[in-house]
Design a protein around this motif. Structure first.
Motif, short mmCIF file in Angstrom:
data_model
loop_
_atom_site.label_atom_id
_atom_site.label_comp_id
_atom_site.label_asym_id
_atom_site.label_seq_id
_atom_site.Cartn_x
_atom_site.Cartn_y
_atom_site.Cartn_z
N VAL A 115 0.83 -1.20 0.00
CA VAL A 115 0.00 0.00 0.00
C VAL A 115 0.87 1.26 0.00
CG1 VAL A 115 -1.83 1.25 1.21
CG2 VAL A 115 -1.75 -1.25 1.34
N VAL A 116 0.51 2.19 -0.87
CA VAL A 116 1.09 3.52 -0.87
C VAL A 116 0.01 4.43 -0.30
CG1 VAL A 116 1.98 5.39 -2.30
CG2 VAL A 116 2.47 3.02 -2.90
N TYR A 117 0.39 5.29 0.62
CA TYR A 117 -0.61 6.12 1.29
C TYR A 117 -0.13 7.55 1.43
CZ TYR A 117 2.43 5.34 5.31
OH TYR A 117 3.51 5.28 6.14
N VAL A 118 -1.11 8.45 1.56
CA VAL A 118 -0.81 9.86 1.79
C VAL A 118 -1.55 10.26 3.06
CG1 VAL A 118 -0.99 12.22 0.93
CG2 VAL A 118 -0.57 10.33 -0.68
N LEU A 119 -0.80 10.79 4.01
CA LEU A 119 -1.36 11.29 5.26
C LEU A 119 -1.36 12.81 5.23
CD1 LEU A 119 0.62 9.14 7.86
CD2 LEU A 119 -1.63 8.65 6.88
N TYR B 173 2.34 13.64 3.96
CA TYR B 173 3.41 12.65 4.07
C TYR B 173 3.00 11.46 3.23
CZ TYR B 173 6.35 8.92 5.74
OH TYR B 173 7.24 7.87 5.78
N THR B 174 3.89 10.97 2.39
CA THR B 174 3.63 9.80 1.55
C THR B 174 4.51 8.66 2.00
OG1 THR B 174 3.15 11.25 -0.32
CG2 THR B 174 3.59 8.94 -0.83
N TYR C 88 -5.44 9.36 1.38
CA TYR C 88 -5.42 8.67 0.09
C TYR C 88 -4.60 7.39 0.22
CZ TYR C 88 -4.68 7.96 -4.92
OH TYR C 88 -4.65 7.45 -6.19
N HIS C 89 -5.00 6.36 -0.51
CA HIS C 89 -4.16 5.15 -0.58
C HIS C 89 -4.45 4.39 -1.87
CE1 HIS C 89 -7.83 3.31 1.02
NE2 HIS C 89 -7.36 2.15 0.60
N GLU C 90 -3.45 3.64 -2.29
CA GLU C 90 -3.53 2.77 -3.47
C GLU C 90 -2.93 1.44 -3.08
OE1 GLU C 90 -1.22 4.64 -6.54
OE2 GLU C 90 -2.59 6.33 -6.75
N ARG C 91 -3.49 0.35 -3.58
CA ARG C 91 -2.98 -1.00 -3.29
C ARG C 91 -2.33 -1.58 -4.54
NH1 ARG C 91 -4.52 -2.84 1.62
NH2 ARG C 91 -6.17 -1.65 2.63
N TYR C 92 -1.24 -2.31 -4.32
CA TYR C 92 -0.50 -2.93 -5.42
C TYR C 92 -0.19 -4.38 -5.08
CZ TYR C 92 0.09 1.71 -7.29
OH TYR C 92 -0.16 2.94 -7.81
N GLU C 93 0.02 -5.17 -6.11
CA GLU C 93 0.32 -6.58 -5.93
C GLU C 93 1.81 -6.85 -5.72
OE1 GLU C 93 -1.54 -9.12 -8.79
OE2 GLU C 93 -3.45 -8.09 -8.61
N SER C 94 2.65 -5.87 -6.04
CA SER C 94 4.09 -6.08 -5.84
C SER C 94 4.70 -4.91 -5.10
CB SER C 94 4.81 -6.27 -7.18
OG SER C 94 4.90 -5.04 -7.87
N ARG C 95 5.73 -5.21 -4.35
CA ARG C 95 6.44 -4.18 -3.61
C ARG C 95 7.07 -3.17 -4.56
NH1 ARG C 95 11.72 -3.24 -1.40
NH2 ARG C 95 11.57 -2.30 0.66
N SER C 96 7.65 -3.66 -5.64
CA SER C 96 8.33 -2.76 -6.57
C SER C 96 7.36 -1.77 -7.21
CB SER C 96 9.10 -3.54 -7.63
OG SER C 96 8.22 -4.31 -8.41
N VAL D 86 -5.51 13.78 -3.61
CA VAL D 86 -6.30 13.37 -2.44
C VAL D 86 -7.76 13.82 -2.55
CG1 VAL D 86 -4.28 13.27 -0.94
CG2 VAL D 86 -5.67 15.34 -0.96
N GLU D 87 -8.01 14.93 -3.23
CA GLU D 87 -9.38 15.39 -3.40
C GLU D 87 -10.16 14.55 -4.39
OE1 GLU D 87 -8.96 19.53 -4.31
OE2 GLU D 87 -8.28 19.99 -2.28
N ALA D 88 -9.46 13.94 -5.34
CA ALA D 88 -10.10 13.12 -6.37
C ALA D 88 -10.55 11.77 -5.81
CB ALA D 88 -9.17 12.91 -7.55
#
Length: 84
Positions: free
Chosen positions: A7-11, A19-20, A52-60, A81-83
């Motif tokens: 997961v990549v996230y934005v706080l 913070y990403t 905001y967050h996005e999920r991915y299947e690989s770490r890379s 983040v607004e989108a």
């Protein structure tokens, strides 16, 4: 690990800054940030809010996206983040 465990996230920090980050356990990581045990950047900027967050299947793939988001301007991050 199960699919989409990267997961990549934005706080948004208490001071209004963003913070990403990257994690494999989003809920745990947010708790760590709020407790002042997360990244050095967020330690003096609590509480934090997940924006905001996005999920991915690989770490890379997740780490590549984290880098892309970190390169965005403040305005571009606000639109991201607004989108959501």
């Amino acid at each position: 690990m199960a699919e989409s465990d990267h997961v990549v996230y934005v706080l948004e920090c208490a001071d209004g800054s963003f913070y990403t980050g990257y994690t494999t356990d989003l809920e745990r990581r947010i708790v760590e940030h709020d407790a002042g045990e997360g990244a050095k950047y967020t330690r003096g900027r609590t509480p934090v809010a997940l924006r905001y967050h996005e999920r991915y299947e690989s770490r890379s793939a997740a780490m590549s996206r984290e880098y892309e988001i970190k390169q965005l301007s403040r305005g571009q991050k606000e639109r991201l983040v607004e989108a959501d």
